[in-house]
Scaffold this active site. Structure first.
Site, PDB file in Angstrom:
ATOM      1  N   LYS A   1     -12.019  -2.058   6.983  1.00 15.30           N
ATOM      2  CA  LYS A   1     -11.064  -2.952   7.669  1.00 15.30           C
ATOM      3  C   LYS A   1     -11.378  -3.093   9.113  1.00 15.30           C
ATOM      4  O   LYS A   1     -11.626  -4.192   9.708  1.00 15.30           O
ATOM      5  CB  LYS A   1      -9.540  -2.586   7.626  1.00 15.30           C
ATOM      6  CG  LYS A   1      -8.996  -2.386   6.070  1.00 15.30           C
ATOM      7  CD  LYS A   1      -8.838  -3.581   5.369  1.00 15.30           C
ATOM      8  CE  LYS A   1      -8.882  -3.113   3.896  1.00 15.30           C
ATOM      9  NZ  LYS A   1      -7.650  -2.514   3.490  1.00 15.30           N
TER      10      LYS A   1
ATOM     11  N   ASP B   1      -1.482   6.364   6.323  1.00 17.21           N
ATOM     12  CA  ASP B   1      -2.614   5.564   6.068  1.00 17.21           C
ATOM     13  C   ASP B   1      -2.995   4.520   6.979  1.00 17.21           C
ATOM     14  O   ASP B   1      -2.084   3.773   7.416  1.00 17.21           O
ATOM     15  CB  ASP B   1      -2.274   4.889   4.916  1.00 17.21           C
ATOM     16  CG  ASP B   1      -3.433   3.871   4.316  1.00 17.21           C
ATOM     17  OD1 ASP B   1      -4.166   3.573   5.224  1.00 17.21           O
ATOM     18  OD2 ASP B   1      -3.139   3.143   3.249  1.00 17.21           O
TER      19      ASP B   1
ATOM     20  N   TRP C   1       0.972  -1.164  -0.057  1.00 21.61           N
ATOM     21  CA  TRP C   1       0.128  -0.250  -0.005  1.00 21.61           C
ATOM     22  C   TRP C   1       0.884   1.201  -0.022  1.00 21.61           C
ATOM     23  O   TRP C   1       0.661   2.182  -0.562  1.00 21.61           O
ATOM     24  CB  TRP C   1      -1.027  -0.108   1.054  1.00 21.61           C
ATOM     25  CG  TRP C   1      -1.798  -1.292   1.206  1.00 21.61           C
ATOM     26  CD1 TRP C   1      -2.094  -2.196   2.143  1.00 21.61           C
ATOM     27  CD2 TRP C   1      -2.722  -1.497   0.057  1.00 21.61           C
ATOM     28  NE1 TRP C   1      -3.012  -3.037   1.670  1.00 21.61           N
ATOM     29  CE2 TRP C   1      -3.296  -2.766   0.540  1.00 21.61           C
ATOM     30  CE3 TRP C   1      -3.041  -1.043  -1.271  1.00 21.61           C
ATOM     31  CZ2 TRP C   1      -4.331  -3.365  -0.316  1.00 21.61           C
ATOM     32  CZ3 TRP C   1      -4.174  -1.624  -2.056  1.00 21.61           C
ATOM     33  CH2 TRP C   1      -4.774  -3.052  -1.599  1.00 21.61           C
TER      34      TRP C   1
HETATM   35  C1  PLP Z   1      -7.203  -2.365   1.988  1.00 19.30           C
HETATM   36  C2  PLP Z   1      -6.114  -1.219   2.157  1.00 19.30           C
HETATM   37  C3  PLP Z   1      -6.147  -0.163   1.111  1.00 19.30           C
HETATM   38  C4  PLP Z   1      -6.887   0.092  -0.225  1.00 19.30           C
HETATM   39  O1  PLP Z   1      -8.066   0.150   0.143  1.00 19.30           O
HETATM   40  P1  PLP Z   1      -9.270   0.678  -0.966  1.00 19.30           P
HETATM   41  O2  PLP Z   1     -10.508   0.761  -0.171  1.00 19.30           O
HETATM   42  O3  PLP Z   1      -9.195  -0.824  -1.604  1.00 19.30           O
HETATM   43  O4  PLP Z   1      -8.805   1.147  -2.128  1.00 19.30           O
HETATM   44  C5  PLP Z   1      -5.199   0.729   1.252  1.00 19.30           C
HETATM   45  N1  PLP Z   1      -4.317   0.898   2.478  1.00 19.30           N
HETATM   46  C6  PLP Z   1      -4.338  -0.026   3.489  1.00 19.30           C
HETATM   47  C7  PLP Z   1      -3.524   0.034   4.495  1.00 19.30           C
HETATM   48  C8  PLP Z   1      -5.246  -0.994   3.317  1.00 19.30           C
HETATM   49  O5  PLP Z   1      -5.556  -2.026   4.306  1.00 19.30           O
END
Ligand code: PLP
Length: 364
Positions: free
Chosen positions: A199, A175, A105
């Site tokens: 998540k 993030d 990511w």
């Molecule tokens: C799942 C995830 C993403 C991607 O998320 P989307 O909503 O599918 O774009 C980005 N960063 C992290 C840390 C994630 O766990």
């Protein structure tokens, strides 16, 4: 082995398990929300009832995370992926940013940022398949960097920053998708936090952005789409256009659920307890082992393997028959991964470990 309503233990990395109490409340309010005569799904986002839902959600999130007044909370769309673009578009004033690449990511965010300015990879753990968090106490931070970017919990590889990088005074952007609301954080240490809610908080389709006010700029490049400016959403309190209304409502229910549990300190304690059960087992097992360096371990995502691809596949298959679902590791890593987010009950982890014990006896 299934629980109430025939539900199984769901170890998916995302979209992931939600608290049963929240789903029950959503069910009860599905057809007629608080005597409004309609479902939240059918309601105008300009109605008083909905305004109360989104304002209460924001207030509860502010309370849970102790978000200072000089930060805005935005409920956006576009997946967490869109934040990989919105962050550089909105925050690159000098056109420079430093990225710490600790997984897929962070790498995607870094690659995206390169489109809008000079993105520097100042640290990485790719040399050992992202199985650790590099020492970030004295990095070569660029003098003109607008921000330093991290992915705080690496969903795929199961690592977590337990110490934030020393940014030498530069703004920190994180993030937090897969560790959001799993433990208390000091929001003051961040310039911007973004998280996809699927998540740990709610249904896919909602992104939460917590941004320090002074970073919300008007003077963006001419080409910048209106929807990609934080200012657009901030000025209208996330109601510039139709928001992901039902998803925000569910997030609000999860915030209430967290408050009832005692807030983020209580949640952290439970998460530590759950993770310890699984890690202790892995550390003592002769068949299974964790893939992450001990001091970088995530409380949320726990990857593990046996030394045989065949046994990994057998384990995943047999676990499924025991009602332990979605334990397959990410396609880029293989093996297994148990995501044990806030809503995973301790009984789920105990059931997993007791099945692992049984499997180990039968296969060694
Ligand atoms: C799942 C995830 C993403 C991607 O998320 P989307 O909503 O599918 O774009 C980005 N960063 C992290 C840390 C994630 O766990």
């Amino acid at each position: 082995m299934s629980n109430k309503y025939g539900r199984f233990y769901n170890f998916s990395a995302g979209p992931a398990v939600l608290p049963v109490e929240v789903l029950e409340q959503a069910r009860d309010e599905m057809l007629n929300y608080k005597n409004s005569g309609m479902s939240v799904m059918e309601m105008s986002h300009r109605s008083k009832t909905y305004d109360n839902i989104i304002k209460t959600a924001e207030a509860d999130l502010r309370e849970l995370m102790n978000i200072p007044d000089n930060y805005k909370v935005l409920f956006l769309q576009g997946g967490d992926h869109l934040q990989f673009s919105m962050v550089p578009i909105n925050l690159m004033k000098n056109g420079v940013a430093d990225y710490i690449v600790t997984g897929q990511w962070a790498k995607k965010a870094y690659d995206e940022a390169k489109k809008y300015g000079k993105a520097n990879k100042i640290a990485s753990s790719e040399d050992k398949t992202f199985s650790y968090i590099p020492d970030c106490s004295n990095l070569n931070i660029s003098e003109d960097a607008d921000y330093v970017y991290i992915c705080e919990n690496n969903t795929i590889y199961g690592t977590k920053f337990h110490t934030l990088p020393n940014t030498k005074g530069k703004d920190l952007v994180a993030d937090m998708s897969s560790c959001f609301l799993s433990e208390p954080v000091d929001v003051n240490k961040y310039a911007l936090i973004h998280a996809g809610v699927q998540k740990n908080v709610g249904p896919a389709g909602v992104q939460i952005v917590i941004i320090r006010e002074d970073l919300i700029r008007e003077d963006l490049p001419e080409w910048c789409p209106t929807m990609l400016k934080y200012k657009t959403h901030s000025d209208k309190e996330s109601l510039y256009n139709t928001p992901p209304a039902y998803g925000i409502y569910i997030c609000g229910l999860v915030f209430k659920w967290l408050q009832k549990l005692g807030g983020l300190s209580a949640m952290k304690e439970m998460n530590e307890k759950k993770a310890k059960i699984l890690y202790d087992f892995l550390d003592n097992s002769k068949l299974f082992r964790g893939t992450v360096e001990k001091n970088s371990r995530s409380l949320m995502n726990v990857p593990f393997v046996t030394d045989s691809e065949e046994l990994n596949a057998k384990f995943i298959e047999e676990a499924k028959n025991e009602g332990l679902l979605q334990l397959k590791g990410h396609r880029s890593v293989g093996g297994m991964r148990a995501s044990i987010y806030n809503a995973m009950p301790i009984d789920g982890v105990l059931s997993l470990v007791s099945f692992m014990e049984k499997f180990e006896k039968q296969n060694s």
